[in-house]
Structures are given as structure tokens and as C-alpha cells.
Enzyme design. Structure first.
Site, PDB file in Angstrom:
ATOM      1  CB  SER A 243      -0.760  -0.180   1.907  1.00  0.00           C
ATOM      2  OG  SER A 243      -0.259  -0.258   2.597  1.00  0.00           O
ATOM      3  CE  LYS A 288      -2.673   1.772   5.131  1.00  0.00           C
ATOM      4  NZ  LYS A 288      -2.327   0.875   4.133  1.00  0.00           N
TER       5      LYS A 288
END
Length: 351
Positions: A243, A288
């Protein structure tokens, strides 16, 4: 003649036993879950070195991570009241037959592939020369219940199927799709420097159009060699997964062009990256967002929701609103879209 009191009449012993029991129950007793929670927002510049680059950034690019650990009873209890703790069934984290050590190893291999994609996407976008040599298909993992598990091992690199070259997972899938479940194919592969030619009976990977989809039962990844001018080195230490791709690409371009795409902003984000610069969905987006807000990010790039079932964009916007984040959440489908947004921003530190 004195008599000692039995152990159950000694308070300090009872307290110790109760404390030890609670500790074992809360922290040690295993559960069938993993716990995901916000990790860190890490500046990517110290991880990336483009040979000869002398650019200076007034702001910074940040990759974002999640914290993932095996669940315990305390985490399960906390998850009921604190949204920062998310319980995930083990089968959503570990693939069939995989243990936690193998999971970590797989995540690091995926990170290496992500770094290669990030470099290729950056050089392609910036118009700088590079060479990509496709060497075959590396076996990232073998599916236990498939016949390939009898002859294939993690780390094998497949070069041919029935004498025809295989340079990528797409090549492999394309060649096997022309076969039928139950047929046998001869592979040519290398294992620790040795060439092997095992035969594998094709199994079914699930039905497509009423028929079983033939396969050898592996999770494949591209084995390749990349040469760039200038040379790029990425050191992400113990971080795993795909990611960070988008943020790596942005930092590589910034150093390639000796510019300052940050425009003085703290730019966080997440998203997988393909070699062509396409941005893909990731897991744990809500965590996140929290990590980026805690690091004081001004901008957060999130993968746009473009396919049925995609939810990164929606979850990110919803989470940012819920926690009162001050940063702008910007959905992007590609590296070029992220660059376009940054180039339109006004210089933050301009007078």
C-alpha cells in the site's frame, strides 16, 4: 506450638493467583482474531535515494501504516467500545495453511514488488529511461490442497510451460486457461540455482462459466530485473504489504525532477501502484486516516472507488469527518491524477 495458615488464607497469595490468571486471560489466551488499529505516518524521503538528486522539500510525503497483531481477549473487549480497535477473523488475514511467520514473509515479498512497480511508474510518468527484464513467475505461495503443492516450493521461478516461455503471471494464466482441469503440464523452473522440469496435474481454481478454471495452485508474482538511470534505492526496513506504492512513486518523481511537489504541505496517502501508474485499493483505510491526522497531514491521497465493492474513498471521507480531521481527502485513480492535484496547489509558505 505455632501453626502456619493455609495458603488460601494468605491474601498476598490469592492476589497473586488472581492477577496471574487475569493476565493470562487478557493478554495470553489466543483468540481466532487479529487486531488492526492505527499505525504510523512515516516520511518516505529517508527511505528513498535517487542517485544524484539534490532537491529539497519544504513539506514532506508520508506513507501510512496499520498495526496488525494476533488478537487477545483484551483487544476483543476494547474493540466493542473503541473504533480504533478492529477485530478481523484470522481467515481474513492468513490464507489457508499459512502461519504468522509465513504471513510476514509474504508481506515483505509483496512490498518488494510494490517498490519495483513504484519505480517503474515514476520513471514512466517522468519520461526517464529504464529497462525492465521479465524473468518469469516467482511462486509467492503454494496452495496446500492443489497438486502443485507436491512439486512446487515457495521461491521457485517458473520459466516455461510445455516448452513455451512464461515471463509474467498473465503469461502463465493465459497458457493454463487453454488447458483443462485434469491435464498434466511440464514446467521448467529454477530453484536455488538449479533447473528442474516437474510435471503438474492441473486442478480447479473455481468455476468460470460452469467449468473449473485450471491452475497449478500458486500465488504468483512477477520476477524481473529493473535498470534505471539514475539508480534508485528504496529501504523500507520491516514494513510489508503493497500500500505504500503511490507515495513511493511521488517521492521518486520529486527527486528525479529536483523539484518540490510537496508545495510546502505535509502530504500523506496510501494506495497500491501498478507499473503503469494505476492506483488500487488497500486495507485498513480508516486507521490510516487516523495515523495521518495524528501526524498533522494537510493532504491525504486515497484510492478512488471505481469498481463495485470498492470502499476506500467512502470510508476515508467518512472517517475524516468523524474524527474532525483538518486535512483534505483527495481520491485518485492514478499517479498522474495525484501529480496533477499537487501541481495545482498554491505554495503553502508563500508570503
Amino acid at each position: 506450638m505455632g501453626h502456619s495458615r493455609p495458603w488460601y488464607r494468605r491474601p498476598w497469595i490469592i492476589t497473586g493467583v488472581v492477577t496471574a490468571t487475569l493476565f493470562l486471560l487478557l493478554f495470553v489466551m489466543p483468540t481466532p482474531y487479529y487486531i488492526m488499529q492505527p499505525g504510523s505516518a512515516l516520511e518516505v524521503r529517508p527511505m528513498i535515494q535517487v542517485e544524484g538528486s539534490k532537491n529539497k522539500e519544504q513539506g514532506a510525503f508520508f506513507m501510512t501504516t496499520v498495526s496488525m497483531r494476533e488478537g487477545n481477549l483484551l483487544g476483543a473487549i476494547l474493540s466493542r467500545w473503541d473504533s480504533r480497535y478492529e477485530l478481523l477473523p484470522r481467515e481474513q488475514v492468513l490464507v489457508e495453511g499459512e502461519d504468522p511467520v509465513e504471513y510476514e514473509r509474504r508481506q515483505k515479498e509483496i512490498m518488494k514488488q510494490s517498490q519495483q512497480n513504484a519505480v517503474l511508474a515514476a520513471f514512466r510518468e517522468a519520461g526517464h529511461p529504464y529497462k525492465e527484464q521479465l524473468l518469469g513467475v516467482r511462486v509467492l505461495r503454494v496452495l496446500e490442497k492443489m497438486s502443485g503443492a507436491q512439486v512446487l516450493k515457495q521461491g521457485d521461478v517458473i520459466h516455461q510451460v510445455n516448452g513455451k516461455p512464461v515471463r509474467s503471471p498473465e503469461d502463465l494464466i493465459g497458457q493454463l486457461s487453454e488447458k483443462k482441469v485434469g491435464e498434466t503440464v511440464r514446467l521448467e523452473l529454477t530453484r536455488k540455482g538449479k533447473t528442474l522440469t516437474p510435471e503438474v496435474k492441473l486442478g480447479s481454481l473455481g468455476k468460470v462459466g460452469g467449468e473449473g478454471r485450471p491452475g497449478i495452485g500458486i500465488e504468483p508474482m512477477t520476477e524481473r530485473k529493473i535498470q534505471t538511470q539514475p539508480e534508485v534505492k528504496i529501504q523500507a526496513e520491516e514494513i510489508g504489504g503493497p500500500s505504500a506504492g503511490l507515495m513511493f512513486s511521488l517521492e521518486v518523481i520529486n527527486q528525479l525532477e529536483n523539484g518540490d511537489l510537496t508545495q510546502g504541505y505535509r502530504v500523506a496517502g496510501t494506495g497500491t501502484i501498478s507499473a503503469k501508474g494505476e492506483v488500487g485499493q488497500i486495507g485498513g483505510i480508516q486507521h490510516k486516516i487516523v495515523a495521518a491526522e495524528e501526524e498533522g497531514a494537510d493532504i491525504f491521497f486515497v484510492p478512488a472507488d471505481i469498481r463495485p465493492g470498492d470502499s476506500n474513498e467512502k470510508k476515508a471521507i467518512r472517517t475524516a469527518k468523524k474524527i474532525g480531521a483538518n486535512m483534505k481527502v483527495i481520491p485518485v485513480k492514478s499517479l498522474s491524477e495525484a501529480l496533477g492535484f499537487l501541481k495545482k496547489q498554491e505554495w503553502k509558505n508563500a508570503s
